[in-house]
Design an enzyme around this catalytic site. Structure first.
Site, PDB file in Angstrom:
ATOM      1  N   TYR A  35      46.283  36.536 -82.989  1.00  0.00           N
ATOM      2  CA  TYR A  35      47.475  35.791 -82.551  1.00  0.00           C
ATOM      3  C   TYR A  35      48.408  35.435 -83.705  1.00  0.00           C
ATOM      4  O   TYR A  35      49.561  35.068 -83.474  1.00  0.00           O
ATOM      5  CB  TYR A  35      47.070  34.525 -81.780  1.00  0.00           C
ATOM      6  CG  TYR A  35      46.744  34.832 -80.341  1.00  0.00           C
ATOM      7  CD1 TYR A  35      47.739  34.868 -79.368  1.00  0.00           C
ATOM      8  CD2 TYR A  35      45.438  35.136 -79.945  1.00  0.00           C
ATOM      9  CE1 TYR A  35      47.454  35.185 -78.054  1.00  0.00           C
ATOM     10  CE2 TYR A  35      45.133  35.448 -78.632  1.00  0.00           C
ATOM     11  CZ  TYR A  35      46.151  35.469 -77.687  1.00  0.00           C
ATOM     12  OH  TYR A  35      45.862  35.786 -76.386  1.00  0.00           O
TER      13      TYR A  35
ATOM     14  N   CYS B 147      37.672  29.258 -77.018  1.00  0.00           N
ATOM     15  CA  CYS B 147      38.525  30.449 -76.936  1.00  0.00           C
ATOM     16  C   CYS B 147      37.647  31.670 -77.187  1.00  0.00           C
ATOM     17  O   CYS B 147      36.747  31.632 -78.020  1.00  0.00           O
ATOM     18  CB  CYS B 147      39.610  30.383 -77.998  1.00  0.00           C
ATOM     19  SG  CYS B 147      40.554  31.908 -78.177  1.00  0.00           S
ATOM     20  N   ASP B 148      37.940  32.752 -76.464  1.00  0.00           N
ATOM     21  CA  ASP B 148      37.123  33.961 -76.630  1.00  0.00           C
ATOM     22  C   ASP B 148      37.687  34.927 -77.677  1.00  0.00           C
ATOM     23  O   ASP B 148      37.084  35.957 -77.954  1.00  0.00           O
ATOM     24  CB  ASP B 148      36.976  34.689 -75.283  1.00  0.00           C
ATOM     25  CG  ASP B 148      38.317  35.156 -74.733  1.00  0.00           C
ATOM     26  OD1 ASP B 148      39.334  35.085 -75.446  1.00  0.00           O
ATOM     27  OD2 ASP B 148      38.339  35.602 -73.576  1.00  0.00           O
TER      28      ASP B 148
ATOM     29  N   ASN C 204      44.164  27.492 -70.997  1.00  0.00           N
ATOM     30  CA  ASN C 204      45.118  27.580 -72.094  1.00  0.00           C
ATOM     31  C   ASN C 204      46.327  26.675 -71.874  1.00  0.00           C
ATOM     32  O   ASN C 204      46.535  26.201 -70.771  1.00  0.00           O
ATOM     33  CB  ASN C 204      45.593  29.039 -72.211  1.00  0.00           C
ATOM     34  CG  ASN C 204      44.773  29.819 -73.217  1.00  0.00           C
ATOM     35  OD1 ASN C 204      44.366  29.294 -74.245  1.00  0.00           O
ATOM     36  ND2 ASN C 204      44.541  31.083 -72.921  1.00  0.00           N
TER      37      ASN C 204
HETATM   38  P1  NAD Z   1      44.696  33.066 -62.689  1.00  0.00           P
HETATM   39  O1  NAD Z   1      46.017  32.503 -62.319  1.00  0.00           O
HETATM   40  O2  NAD Z   1      44.319  34.416 -62.236  1.00  0.00           O
HETATM   41  O3  NAD Z   1      43.530  32.095 -62.173  1.00  0.00           O
HETATM   42  C1  NAD Z   1      43.607  30.724 -62.250  1.00  0.00           C
HETATM   43  C2  NAD Z   1      43.026  30.129 -60.984  1.00  0.00           C
HETATM   44  O4  NAD Z   1      43.076  28.713 -61.127  1.00  0.00           O
HETATM   45  C3  NAD Z   1      43.814  30.450 -59.705  1.00  0.00           C
HETATM   46  O5  NAD Z   1      42.947  30.923 -58.721  1.00  0.00           O
HETATM   47  C4  NAD Z   1      44.446  29.121 -59.316  1.00  0.00           C
HETATM   48  O6  NAD Z   1      44.575  28.945 -57.919  1.00  0.00           O
HETATM   49  C5  NAD Z   1      43.474  28.132 -59.901  1.00  0.00           C
HETATM   50  N1  NAD Z   1      44.018  26.805 -60.160  1.00  0.00           N
HETATM   51  C6  NAD Z   1      45.253  26.474 -60.620  1.00  0.00           C
HETATM   52  N2  NAD Z   1      45.342  25.146 -60.755  1.00  0.00           N
HETATM   53  C7  NAD Z   1      44.152  24.618 -60.371  1.00  0.00           C
HETATM   54  C8  NAD Z   1      43.632  23.297 -60.301  1.00  0.00           C
HETATM   55  N3  NAD Z   1      44.380  22.264 -60.638  1.00  0.00           N
HETATM   56  N4  NAD Z   1      42.364  23.130 -59.884  1.00  0.00           N
HETATM   57  C9  NAD Z   1      41.598  24.178 -59.532  1.00  0.00           C
HETATM   58  N5  NAD Z   1      42.036  25.454 -59.581  1.00  0.00           N
HETATM   59  C10 NAD Z   1      43.302  25.673 -60.001  1.00  0.00           C
HETATM   60  O7  NAD Z   1      44.617  32.956 -64.280  1.00  0.00           O
HETATM   61  P2  NAD Z   1      43.720  33.827 -65.271  1.00  0.00           P
HETATM   62  O8  NAD Z   1      44.605  34.839 -65.910  1.00  0.00           O
HETATM   63  O9  NAD Z   1      42.500  34.285 -64.621  1.00  0.00           O
HETATM   64  O10 NAD Z   1      43.390  32.761 -66.385  1.00  0.00           O
HETATM   65  C11 NAD Z   1      42.709  31.549 -66.089  1.00  0.00           C
HETATM   66  C12 NAD Z   1      42.802  30.616 -67.261  1.00  0.00           C
HETATM   67  O11 NAD Z   1      41.929  31.022 -68.305  1.00  0.00           O
HETATM   68  C13 NAD Z   1      44.188  30.540 -67.910  1.00  0.00           C
HETATM   69  O12 NAD Z   1      44.453  29.235 -68.348  1.00  0.00           O
HETATM   70  C14 NAD Z   1      44.047  31.451 -69.088  1.00  0.00           C
HETATM   71  O13 NAD Z   1      45.002  31.230 -70.075  1.00  0.00           O
HETATM   72  C15 NAD Z   1      42.666  31.078 -69.511  1.00  0.00           C
HETATM   73  N6  NAD Z   1      41.985  31.973 -70.441  1.00  0.00           N
HETATM   74  C16 NAD Z   1      41.616  31.427 -71.616  1.00  0.00           C
HETATM   75  C17 NAD Z   1      40.945  32.161 -72.552  1.00  0.00           C
HETATM   76  C18 NAD Z   1      40.606  31.516 -73.841  1.00  0.00           C
HETATM   77  O14 NAD Z   1      40.423  32.196 -74.828  1.00  0.00           O
HETATM   78  N7  NAD Z   1      40.519  30.193 -73.904  1.00  0.00           N
HETATM   79  C19 NAD Z   1      40.618  33.482 -72.268  1.00  0.00           C
HETATM   80  C20 NAD Z   1      41.000  34.022 -71.059  1.00  0.00           C
HETATM   81  C21 NAD Z   1      41.667  33.245 -70.128  1.00  0.00           C
HETATM   82  C1  G6P Z   2      42.483  36.390 -75.210  1.00  0.00           C
HETATM   83  C2  G6P Z   2      42.831  34.983 -75.578  1.00  0.00           C
HETATM   84  C3  G6P Z   2      43.108  34.162 -74.352  1.00  0.00           C
HETATM   85  C4  G6P Z   2      44.141  34.841 -73.475  1.00  0.00           C
HETATM   86  C5  G6P Z   2      43.570  36.189 -73.108  1.00  0.00           C
HETATM   87  C6  G6P Z   2      44.357  37.000 -72.129  1.00  0.00           C
HETATM   88  O1  G6P Z   2      41.232  36.471 -74.646  1.00  0.00           O
HETATM   89  O2  G6P Z   2      41.837  34.369 -76.320  1.00  0.00           O
HETATM   90  O3  G6P Z   2      43.473  32.872 -74.738  1.00  0.00           O
HETATM   91  O4  G6P Z   2      44.414  34.066 -72.331  1.00  0.00           O
HETATM   92  O5  G6P Z   2      43.414  36.920 -74.285  1.00  0.00           O
HETATM   93  O6  G6P Z   2      45.568  37.424 -72.585  1.00  0.00           O
HETATM   94  P1  G6P Z   2      46.403  38.432 -71.680  1.00  0.00           P
HETATM   95  O7  G6P Z   2      47.702  38.497 -72.389  1.00  0.00           O
HETATM   96  O8  G6P Z   2      45.644  39.707 -71.632  1.00  0.00           O
HETATM   97  O9  G6P Z   2      46.506  37.753 -70.328  1.00  0.00           O
HETATM   98 MN    MN Z   3      42.139  32.127 -76.447  1.00  0.00          MN
END
Ligand code: NAD
Ligand code: G6P
Ligand code: MN
Length: 441
Positions: A264, A171-172, A148
């Site tokens: 959102y 995006c999920d 994100n």
């Molecule tokens: P998190 O911080 O728990 O995990 C992220 C991991 O990435 C960490 O272990 C960190 O060390 C690693 N990291 C950071 N920079 C890095 C790099 N340059 N190369 C390799 N690894 C790296 O975060 P999270 O809450 O688990 O979320 C992970 C990502 O997924 C976030 O960007 C979040 O917004 C995204 N996300 C997106 C959606 C969506 O709908 N698109 C849904 C859920 C989560």
């Molecule tokens: C949804 C969105 C993601 C977001 C996630 C976690 O799945 O699509 O983009 O990162 O929610 O949100 P939260 O606020 O629970 O960390």
């Molecule tokens: Mn999303």
């Protein structure tokens, strides 16, 4: 069926275990040969890695190999698919983003408004480095990205790698909403076929149909208008914050029954209400640090200690399963319909071609083939264009280091609007992110 090699980038993510449970649940649809985790934080990743070793021994014994590493070559060279989920600055910086915006009485959120701008500015550089590194070792593996804020990340990637046809941003959220629709309609999630349009975290369903052709849209609207809708996916069902968000779907639909809104949109349509319910010392980031993050890593430690997942509450979730099914549709040329982020190029007829839009698309081994949306009404078009202006200006600013672009971006964003506020927030964001954004120094 060719077995796939998968590399998870951001192996230390809080979503990794759920993703592994989803790969296990989907092994018939997407069988794997080798799995690798890659992360820059070896210690954080090792917890997920060791727990996954136990999990795979029990539930994926046919896997040829599983390893976790911080070595790029080892991680990147053999993958057919990259599932990317990184967070530059970690949850600590997410908390700062949310607090800075709230201190100016604006929405403080991971991907929306000023928080999303700050996070976007941090994500772009790391995503570029990552893609460069991956392509050094692997020319045609599919890079499926969840990182994100997906809207800004997708816009930036499209500019930097216009000819790379194997990067797809996902995006999920639309899928998580559809899980709730399926429950409300008493049918199977995978039988629902959506028609959807907008930008990431900024869109609407214009139709929900059953695979058999039946249009369920009006029935669904009726249910939501009368009974509301609940968060039901495994990852969010027990989360009060997500339940409150899903509750707002009824209000949003009452206030504008044209289309079924993405959750959102609450931040853009009701910014004052969203700010009023926030506690600057316990923003969503802090709740995630004390909630999901703590829960996941405590569970890893228990699994590692016991050498078994017996008695653990482990489940696949739509976050993981949606990505895995997308990969399956690409790998095996299935042509199934998924909501993904693609260049517009006339798909939404009255929006500029170079917008990265989120729409329903057929996924084959040649990539996404988005379905035509046609003309959209003035209200949604104007909303989208204003937000698109914000997104494009943030990416412009990342490349140019021009602070004025950021001020203009936040002036366009519905969660800020006032120029003096935009100026003050931009100053605070740049100060807090100095180490990540040398181009503005
Ligand atoms: P998190 O911080 O728990 O995990 C992220 C991991 O990435 C960490 O272990 C960190 O060390 C690693 N990291 C950071 N920079 C890095 C790099 N340059 N190369 C390799 N690894 C790296 O975060 P999270 O809450 O688990 O979320 C992970 C990502 O997924 C976030 O960007 C979040 O917004 C995204 N996300 C997106 C959606 C969506 O709908 N698109 C849904 C859920 C989560
Ligand atoms: C949804 C969105 C993601 C977001 C996630 C976690 O799945 O699509 O983009 O990162 O929610 O949100 P939260 O606020 O629970 O960390
Ligand atoms: Mn999303």
């Amino acid at each position: 069926m060719k077995k796939q090699n998968v590399t998870v980038v951001g192996g230390g993510s809080t979503y990794t275990l759920g993703m592994m449970m989803s790969l296990i649940a989907e092994k018939e649809n997407f069988p794997m040969a080798n799995v690798v985790f890659y992360d820059i934080d070896a210690e954080r990743q090792a917890l997920n890695g060791q727990a996954t070793e136990v999990l795979f021994k029990e539930h994926y014994p046919e896997l040829e190999s599983f390893k976790y590493t911080t070595d790029k070559k080892e991680a990147f060279e053999n993958a057919d698919f990259f599932f990317v989920q990184i967070r530059t600055g970690g949850l600590e910086m997410r908390e700062k983003d949310e607090q800075i915006a709230l201190r100016h009485n604006c929405v403080g959120q991971e991907t929306c408004g000023a928080g999303g701008m700050a996070y976007g500015l941090r994500s772009i550089g790391d995503m570029f480095s990552l893609i460069d590194d991956i392509r050094q070792f692997n020319k045609d593996g599919w890079i499926l990205n969840y990182t994100n804020p997906a809207a800004i990340v997708a816009e930036a990637i499209q500019r930097q790698y216009p000819n790379d046809q194997r990067i797809l941003n996902v995006c999920d959220m639309p899928a998580a909403i559809m899980v709730s629709y399926a429950t409300a309609l008493n049918c199977n999630f995978w039988d629902l076929v959506p028609e959807y349009f907008g930008l990431n975290h900024y869109g609407w369903f214009n139709k929900i149909k059953h695979r058999n052709g039946e249009d369920l849209t009006e029935k669904l609207k009726d249910i939501i208008l009368h009974e509301g809708i609940k968060a039901v996916d495994a990852e969010i069902v027990n989360d009060p914050s997500w339940q409150a968000t899903f509750k707002n779907m009824k209000t949003m639909l009452e206030d504008n029954p044209d289309y079924l809104p993405n959750t959102y949109l609450q931040y853009y349509l009701y910014p004052e209400k969203m700010v009023a319910k926030e506690d600057v010392n316990n923003t969503r980031a802090r709740q995630v640090i004390n909630g999901r993050e703590k829960r996941v890593f405590e569970q890893c430690k228990r699994i590692i200690e016991a050498g078994s997942t017996n008695g653990e509450d482990l489940h696949s979730d739509i976050h993981g399963r949606y990505m895995v099914r997308i990969a399956a549709s690409l790998a095996y040329n299935k042509g199934d319909t998924y909501i993904v982020i693609v260049p517009n190029n006339g798909i939404i007829r009255n929006i500029q071609d170079d917008a990265m839009v989120e729409v329903h698309s057929s996924l084959t081994s040649n990539g996404p083939m988005p379905f035509s949306v046609g003309h959209i009404p003035t209200f949604q078009k104007a909303m989208i264009e204003t937000q698109l202006g914000y997104e494009k200006l943030v990416v412009d600013a990342w490349f140019s280091g021009n602070k004025q672009d950021l001020i203009n971006a936040l002036t366009l964003n519905r969660t800020v609007v006032n120029t003096p506020k935009a100026k003050a927030i931009v100053a605070d964001v740049l100060e807090a992110n100095k180490q990540y954004l040398p181009q503005f120094n």
